[in-house]
Design a protein around this motif. Sequence first.
Motif, short mmCIF file in Angstrom:
data_model
loop_
_atom_site.label_atom_id
_atom_site.label_comp_id
_atom_site.label_asym_id
_atom_site.label_seq_id
_atom_site.Cartn_x
_atom_site.Cartn_y
_atom_site.Cartn_z
N LEU A 290 0.83 -1.21 0.00
CA LEU A 290 0.00 0.00 0.00
C LEU A 290 0.86 1.26 0.00
N GLY A 291 1.93 1.25 0.77
CA GLY A 291 2.79 2.43 0.83
C GLY A 291 3.47 2.73 -0.49
N SER A 292 3.93 1.69 -1.20
CA SER A 292 4.62 1.90 -2.46
C SER A 292 3.68 2.40 -3.56
N LEU A 293 2.40 2.04 -3.47
CA LEU A 293 1.43 2.52 -4.45
C LEU A 293 1.26 4.04 -4.40
N VAL A 294 1.55 4.63 -3.25
CA VAL A 294 1.50 6.09 -3.13
C VAL A 294 2.44 6.75 -4.14
N SER A 295 3.62 6.14 -4.31
CA SER A 295 4.61 6.70 -5.23
C SER A 295 4.18 6.57 -6.69
N VAL A 296 3.48 5.49 -7.01
CA VAL A 296 2.99 5.33 -8.38
C VAL A 296 2.11 6.51 -8.77
N LEU A 297 1.29 6.98 -7.83
CA LEU A 297 0.37 8.08 -8.09
C LEU A 297 1.06 9.44 -8.08
N LEU A 298 2.08 9.60 -7.21
CA LEU A 298 2.66 10.93 -7.00
C LEU A 298 3.91 11.21 -7.83
N THR A 299 4.59 10.19 -8.34
CA THR A 299 5.81 10.44 -9.12
C THR A 299 5.55 11.28 -10.37
N PRO A 300 4.47 11.08 -11.12
CA PRO A 300 4.20 11.99 -12.25
C PRO A 300 4.04 13.44 -11.81
N ALA A 301 3.54 13.67 -10.60
CA ALA A 301 3.47 15.04 -10.08
C ALA A 301 4.87 15.61 -9.90
N GLY A 302 5.81 14.76 -9.46
CA GLY A 302 7.20 15.19 -9.36
C GLY A 302 7.76 15.54 -10.72
N GLY A 303 7.43 14.76 -11.75
CA GLY A 303 7.87 15.06 -13.11
C GLY A 303 7.29 16.36 -13.63
N TRP A 304 6.03 16.61 -13.30
CA TRP A 304 5.39 17.88 -13.70
C TRP A 304 6.12 19.06 -13.04
N LEU A 305 6.50 18.90 -11.78
CA LEU A 305 7.24 19.96 -11.10
C LEU A 305 8.62 20.18 -11.73
N VAL A 306 9.22 19.09 -12.24
CA VAL A 306 10.51 19.22 -12.92
C VAL A 306 10.41 20.13 -14.13
N ASP A 307 9.36 19.95 -14.92
CA ASP A 307 9.18 20.78 -16.11
C ASP A 307 8.90 22.23 -15.75
N LYS A 308 8.44 22.48 -14.53
CA LYS A 308 8.17 23.85 -14.07
C LYS A 308 9.40 24.49 -13.42
N PHE A 309 10.12 23.73 -12.60
CA PHE A 309 11.18 24.32 -11.77
C PHE A 309 12.57 23.77 -12.04
N GLY A 310 12.70 22.73 -12.85
CA GLY A 310 14.01 22.17 -13.15
C GLY A 310 14.29 20.89 -12.39
N SER A 311 15.01 19.97 -13.04
CA SER A 311 15.24 18.66 -12.44
C SER A 311 16.15 18.72 -11.22
N ALA A 312 17.15 19.62 -11.23
CA ALA A 312 18.09 19.69 -10.10
C ALA A 312 17.39 20.11 -8.82
N ARG A 313 16.51 21.09 -8.90
CA ARG A 313 15.83 21.58 -7.70
C ARG A 313 14.93 20.50 -7.10
N ILE A 314 14.18 19.80 -7.94
CA ILE A 314 13.25 18.80 -7.43
C ILE A 314 14.00 17.58 -6.90
#
Length: 437
Positions: A290-314
């Motif tokens: 159950l805990g690992s499934l949280v990352s499946v849902l939230l990792t694309p949000a991290g990728g979206w933030l990368v396109d906004k703020f840059g990969s190094a910062r995230i």
Amino acid sequence: MNQLNTTDRDPLRLQRRRAISASLVGTAIEWYDYALYGAAASVVIGPLFFSSAGSSAASIAAFATFAVGFVARPVGGAVIGHLGDRFGRRPAMLLSVILMGIATVCIGLLPTAQTWGAWSIGLLVFLRLVQGFGAGAELTGAMTLVAEYVEPKKRGLYTSLILSTPPLGIALATICFFGVSLLGDEALLGWAWRIPFLISALLFLVALYIRNKLEETPEYAQAMNQARQRAGAQKLPLREVFESHWRRVVLGFFAITGHNATNYILAVFSISLMVGSGMARSEALLAVTLGSLVSVLLTPAGGWLVDKFGSARILAAGNIAGLLLAFPIFLMLSTDQFIYGFLAIALGYGLVIPCTSGAQGAFLTELFPVTVRFSGIAIARELNGAIVAGLSPLIAATLLELGNGSVSLPASFLALCCLSSAVAIYLGTQAKNSIRY
């Protein structure tokens, strides 16, 4: 003219979809296979293959065979990555998935030490080496393939989709072991443990079918054409990496240290720690699932933030979160309460891993030029895999034993790994800015 442009774009769009599908399925298999063995190491490998040792020694020996697979990963990453840069992404990715699939199924068919004695242990180690060799280029190839098919401004989001798949593979593996564990210890240790390994054959056939239809990425094809047009002999990709880009390899290695230590401690060592603290085995497996499934849902949000703020910062933000959460996570894992175990896994996979997975693909693919990208990323990632990812469960188990059950030492190890990544990411941005294609 408009009709011609549309026609030209359609094949590329089709190949992009195939590339993403092939990468998602292949990455799911890689992490299903590895998490499967990790779960088995925590539950059945020790009793079935190392029962002659004591309880603690059997657990450490089981984690040692888990680490063995990572010894072969840098070699596989270097060899298959070299083939991917020299002859194309498609043949390299086909070889990777074939080796992984065959090795995993063979582990499921392997007689135990009670039947074959030392031979079974030797074959287990050999199959782990083959599995590691194939997996050494899998995620690198998937990231590279997708990054080269999509627009640079969308690399964060699309590569994060690929990197959201490892937790899915982990979840599938732990679901399988959770299911067979419900049959009882006698059935689990007798025959049921083999079922999750044999299921891998179906995933392998699907991945093989999809990858057989892939074509080379436009970015790679263009880079190869330009290389052929230049006068003089071209360096072999591996040679060029070590001669001209070794600093980027070092920076890439340290940039993902926190990610790998966090991921493998959560996916593998946490099960042993929770069970050893008094939690039921089925509850520990469920907490990781159950805990690992949280990352499946939230990792694309991290990728979206990368396109906004840059990969190094995230990527740096994820490692700072890992540094701050290392001790709370270990303290919660060491209780015998399911809710605390689940919250510990969910914190790691909900705050740390979405940032490090979401940013890792864009960060690493932008770190190396196209002509050595596959080789460069594979060497950096898989050297880290052998030293950090593969050894993290073993190091954590050893530190726990040395501390007489205290989680202070393994938590300090995790915090140090995250800190080293944060420093490397800062330095890595300087190297990325100096790249000339």
